[in-house]
Design a protein around this motif. Structure first.
Motif, PDB file in Angstrom:
ATOM      1  N   GLN A   1      14.509 -29.132  -5.947  1.00 27.08           N
ATOM      2  CA  GLN A   1      15.045 -28.788  -7.260  1.00 27.08           C
ATOM      3  C   GLN A   1      16.093 -27.695  -7.117  1.00 27.08           C
ATOM      4  O   GLN A   1      15.949 -26.778  -6.300  1.00 27.08           O
ATOM      5  CB  GLN A   1      13.933 -28.309  -8.207  1.00 27.08           C
ATOM      6  CG  GLN A   1      12.884 -29.351  -8.509  1.00 27.08           C
ATOM      7  CD  GLN A   1      11.877 -28.847  -9.520  1.00 27.08           C
ATOM      8  OE1 GLN A   1      12.230 -28.456 -10.637  1.00 27.08           O
ATOM      9  NE2 GLN A   1      10.608 -28.859  -9.151  1.00 27.08           N
ATOM     10  N   TRP A   2      17.139 -27.801  -7.940  1.00 30.86           N
ATOM     11  CA  TRP A   2      18.201 -26.789  -7.956  1.00 30.86           C
ATOM     12  C   TRP A   2      18.397 -26.345  -9.404  1.00 30.86           C
ATOM     13  O   TRP A   2      19.123 -26.954 -10.175  1.00 30.86           O
ATOM     14  CB  TRP A   2      19.480 -27.360  -7.373  1.00 30.86           C
ATOM     15  CG  TRP A   2      20.636 -26.398  -7.379  1.00 30.86           C
ATOM     16  CD1 TRP A   2      21.646 -26.343  -8.287  1.00 30.86           C
ATOM     17  CD2 TRP A   2      20.899 -25.365  -6.432  1.00 30.86           C
ATOM     18  NE1 TRP A   2      22.523 -25.323  -7.970  1.00 30.86           N
ATOM     19  CE2 TRP A   2      22.087 -24.708  -6.821  1.00 30.86           C
ATOM     20  CE3 TRP A   2      20.244 -24.910  -5.285  1.00 30.86           C
ATOM     21  CZ2 TRP A   2      22.639 -23.647  -6.121  1.00 30.86           C
ATOM     22  CZ3 TRP A   2      20.783 -23.854  -4.581  1.00 30.86           C
ATOM     23  CH2 TRP A   2      21.967 -23.230  -4.984  1.00 30.86           C
ATOM     24  N   THR A   3      17.669 -25.308  -9.786  1.00 24.51           N
ATOM     25  CA  THR A   3      17.758 -24.757 -11.145  1.00 24.51           C
ATOM     26  C   THR A   3      17.887 -23.241 -11.063  1.00 24.51           C
ATOM     27  O   THR A   3      17.017 -22.512 -11.542  1.00 24.51           O
ATOM     28  CB  THR A   3      16.521 -25.153 -11.966  1.00 24.51           C
ATOM     29  OG1 THR A   3      15.338 -24.713 -11.250  1.00 24.51           O
ATOM     30  CG2 THR A   3      16.458 -26.651 -12.182  1.00 24.51           C
ATOM     31  N   PRO A   4      18.937 -22.730 -10.462  1.00 20.87           N
ATOM     32  CA  PRO A   4      19.033 -21.279 -10.252  1.00 20.87           C
ATOM     33  C   PRO A   4      19.248 -20.480 -11.526  1.00 20.87           C
ATOM     34  O   PRO A   4      18.997 -19.267 -11.541  1.00 20.87           O
ATOM     35  CB  PRO A   4      20.247 -21.155  -9.318  1.00 20.87           C
ATOM     36  CG  PRO A   4      21.066 -22.355  -9.610  1.00 20.87           C
ATOM     37  CD  PRO A   4      20.097 -23.439  -9.925  1.00 20.87           C
ATOM     38  N   LEU A   5      19.695 -21.119 -12.601  1.00 21.34           N
ATOM     39  CA  LEU A   5      19.989 -20.402 -13.836  1.00 21.34           C
ATOM     40  C   LEU A   5      18.888 -20.559 -14.871  1.00 21.34           C
ATOM     41  O   LEU A   5      19.019 -20.061 -15.995  1.00 21.34           O
ATOM     42  CB  LEU A   5      21.327 -20.891 -14.420  1.00 21.34           C
ATOM     43  CG  LEU A   5      22.525 -20.847 -13.459  1.00 21.34           C
ATOM     44  CD1 LEU A   5      23.780 -21.317 -14.161  1.00 21.34           C
ATOM     45  CD2 LEU A   5      22.706 -19.442 -12.899  1.00 21.34           C
ATOM     46  N   PHE A   6      17.781 -21.256 -14.532  1.00 25.47           N
ATOM     47  CA  PHE A   6      16.675 -21.450 -15.459  1.00 25.47           C
ATOM     48  C   PHE A   6      15.654 -20.329 -15.290  1.00 25.47           C
ATOM     49  O   PHE A   6      15.677 -19.574 -14.313  1.00 25.47           O
ATOM     50  CB  PHE A   6      15.997 -22.795 -15.232  1.00 25.47           C
ATOM     51  CG  PHE A   6      16.839 -23.983 -15.618  1.00 25.47           C
ATOM     52  CD1 PHE A   6      18.174 -23.838 -15.961  1.00 25.47           C
ATOM     53  CD2 PHE A   6      16.295 -25.255 -15.626  1.00 25.47           C
ATOM     54  CE1 PHE A   6      18.950 -24.927 -16.312  1.00 25.47           C
ATOM     55  CE2 PHE A   6      17.056 -26.352 -15.975  1.00 25.47           C
ATOM     56  CZ  PHE A   6      18.396 -26.191 -16.321  1.00 25.47           C
ATOM     57  N   ALA A   7      14.753 -20.244 -16.275  1.00 21.24           N
ATOM     58  CA  ALA A   7      13.686 -19.241 -16.169  1.00 21.24           C
ATOM     59  C   ALA A   7      12.798 -19.543 -14.965  1.00 21.24           C
ATOM     60  O   ALA A   7      12.416 -18.644 -14.211  1.00 21.24           O
ATOM     61  CB  ALA A   7      12.876 -19.214 -17.456  1.00 21.24           C
ATOM     62  N   ASP A   8      12.467 -20.831 -14.796  1.00 19.29           N
ATOM     63  CA  ASP A   8      11.714 -21.260 -13.617  1.00 19.29           C
ATOM     64  C   ASP A   8      12.724 -21.657 -12.534  1.00 19.29           C
ATOM     65  O   ASP A   8      13.037 -22.835 -12.362  1.00 19.29           O
ATOM     66  CB  ASP A   8      10.799 -22.427 -13.969  1.00 19.29           C
ATOM     67  CG  ASP A   8       9.940 -22.855 -12.786  1.00 19.29           C
ATOM     68  OD1 ASP A   8       9.792 -22.048 -11.849  1.00 19.29           O
ATOM     69  OD2 ASP A   8       9.452 -23.998 -12.797  1.00 19.29           O
ATOM     70  N   ALA A   9      13.217 -20.678 -11.838  1.00 15.12           N
ATOM     71  CA  ALA A   9      14.336 -20.896 -10.914  1.00 15.12           C
ATOM     72  C   ALA A   9      13.870 -21.551  -9.626  1.00 15.12           C
ATOM     73  O   ALA A   9      12.834 -21.186  -9.058  1.00 15.12           O
ATOM     74  CB  ALA A   9      15.034 -19.575 -10.602  1.00 15.12           C
TER      75      ALA A   9
ATOM     76  N   SER B   1      24.377 -10.710  -9.309  1.00 11.47           N
ATOM     77  CA  SER B   1      23.119 -11.351  -9.692  1.00 11.47           C
ATOM     78  C   SER B   1      22.812 -12.493  -8.724  1.00 11.47           C
ATOM     79  O   SER B   1      23.680 -12.989  -8.006  1.00 11.47           O
ATOM     80  CB  SER B   1      23.200 -11.866 -11.129  1.00 11.47           C
ATOM     81  OG  SER B   1      24.171 -12.903 -11.219  1.00 11.47           O
ATOM     82  N   ILE B   2      21.553 -12.945  -8.744  1.00 12.13           N
ATOM     83  CA  ILE B   2      21.149 -14.004  -7.839  1.00 12.13           C
ATOM     84  C   ILE B   2      21.864 -15.306  -8.193  1.00 12.13           C
ATOM     85  O   ILE B   2      22.228 -16.102  -7.316  1.00 12.13           O
ATOM     86  CB  ILE B   2      19.609 -14.189  -7.888  1.00 12.13           C
ATOM     87  CG1 ILE B   2      19.144 -15.165  -6.812  1.00 12.13           C
ATOM     88  CG2 ILE B   2      19.169 -14.626  -9.263  1.00 12.13           C
ATOM     89  CD1 ILE B   2      19.337 -14.673  -5.419  1.00 12.13           C
ATOM     90  N   GLY B   3      22.114 -15.545  -9.495  1.00 12.73           N
ATOM     91  CA  GLY B   3      22.858 -16.734  -9.892  1.00 12.73           C
ATOM     92  C   GLY B   3      24.288 -16.692  -9.395  1.00 12.73           C
ATOM     93  O   GLY B   3      24.845 -17.715  -8.988  1.00 12.73           O
ATOM     94  N   TYR B   4      24.876 -15.508  -9.421  1.00 11.19           N
ATOM     95  CA  TYR B   4      26.242 -15.356  -8.915  1.00 11.19           C
ATOM     96  C   TYR B   4      26.292 -15.618  -7.409  1.00 11.19           C
ATOM     97  O   TYR B   4      27.228 -16.232  -6.902  1.00 11.19           O
ATOM     98  CB  TYR B   4      26.739 -13.951  -9.237  1.00 11.19           C
ATOM     99  CG  TYR B   4      28.066 -13.576  -8.628  1.00 11.19           C
ATOM    100  CD1 TYR B   4      29.259 -13.958  -9.227  1.00 11.19           C
ATOM    101  CD2 TYR B   4      28.124 -12.815  -7.460  1.00 11.19           C
ATOM    102  CE1 TYR B   4      30.485 -13.611  -8.672  1.00 11.19           C
ATOM    103  CE2 TYR B   4      29.337 -12.462  -6.904  1.00 11.19           C
ATOM    104  CZ  TYR B   4      30.512 -12.854  -7.508  1.00 11.19           C
ATOM    105  OH  TYR B   4      31.716 -12.502  -6.952  1.00 11.19           O
TER     106      TYR B   4
END
Length: 303
Positions: A64-72, A268-271
């Motif tokens: 899964q690749w959802t780095p910008l979700f709450a459940d990253a 940030s981790i998303g960045y």
């Protein structure tokens, strides 16, 4: 004819001009290396910070690749699968078509046809990729939906097909240049043995030009893997782990575009996922370039 000895002798001004040109060319070469090293350092610097929060094992194996979700989740596999599928579709179009066109232009086309066809072919390479993206979305996808009614509006198939059309000029131009560089005496020897023009092209010219053809193929692969706008527009930007070209998916480059347009805070981790994805893409293209270099060194012919 009498030559002026003064023009052939030592000239301080000419020597200064030559040294200036040599220095300019050397600095240009060094600058390209410095820029490449700066890019690598930037990617490594930000990626190291990213991997301090995310383990490399999870990065390579998570589905899964959802780095910008709450459940990253930070698994790169969905982006890699989208990149691989779209690239394979593009290469299945570009490599055969580019090779066929190159064979025709090099071995069969009359001079006037070659001089007219090649500029028009290379004009395809000058069209902006965003135009190709909307061509895939608004023309190719509705056309494919008449054949496959269940095909969604965003899919890897149409994006890959249009990417292949876009890459054809790169493959055909370099392949044709490599084939035309083969000495004519090889062709003449083949004709003297009773071979046809097609047999000569396939069994003599292409093997002799293999190193150049391999370089063209590697360039096409790198171009397909690194394409951005076509897949960002036509394939959708849903990071699904799928190998089905009939489904929407995201590629590494499409994700970078998507996140770069957002308002992520610096650091940030998303960045930092942008740089981790970019480093992955760099490693993939580097592997293909190393393979191409090995093939050129192994099969290069010197005439």
């Amino acid at each position: 004819m009498i030559l002026d000895a003064g023009k052939l002798g030592y000239s301080f001004r000419r020597r200064i001009h030559e040294r200036f040109i040599e220095s300019f060319l050397f600095l240009s070469a060094v600058l390209s290396v410095v820029i490449m090293l700066a890019i690598i350092v930037m990617l490594l610097k930000e990626s190291i910070v990213f991997f301090q929060h995310v383990s490399i094992w999870d990065f390579l194996t998570d589905t899964q690749w959802t780095p910008l979700f709450a459940d990253a989740h930070y698994g790169i596999l969905p982006l890699v699968s989208g990149t691989v599928v779209s690239s394979l579709i593009a290469l299945s179009v570009a490599l055969p078509m580019g090779t066929i066109i190159a064979i025709y232009l090099s071995e069969f086309a009359p001079f006037t046809v070659r001089e007219l066809a090649k500029p028009f072919l290379e004009l395809l390479g000058g069209i902006p990729t965003v135009v190709y993206g909307y061509f895939a979305l608004l023309f190719v996808t509705p056309l494919l939906q008449k054949i496959f009614p269940e095909l969604p509006g965003f899919n890897l198939l149409s994006a890959g097909l249009v990417m292949g059309i876009m890459i054809i000029p790169y493959v055909s131009s370099m392949t044709e240049d490599a084939m035309r560089a083969v000495p004519m005496n090889l062709r003449e020897g083949s004709y003297a043995m009773g071979a046809t023009r097609f047999q000569t092209a396939i069994r003599v010219v292409m093997p002799a030009a293999f190193s150049g053809i391999a370089a063209a193929y590697i360039l096409g692969i790198s171009r397909a893997v690194g394409e951005t706008m076509v897949v960002a527009i036509a394939a959708g930007m849903q990071p699904n782990l799928t190998w089905n070209p009939m489904e929407p998916a995201a590629t590494i480059t499409a994700y970078i575009v998507q996140v770069s347009l957002g308002d992520l805070p610096h650091g940030s981790i998303g960045y930092q996922t942008i740089f981790a994805a970019g480093l992955t893409l760099l490693v993939i293209t580097l592997v293909f370039n190393i393979i191409g270099h090995v093939l050129r060194k192994r099969y290069r012919e010197i005439y």
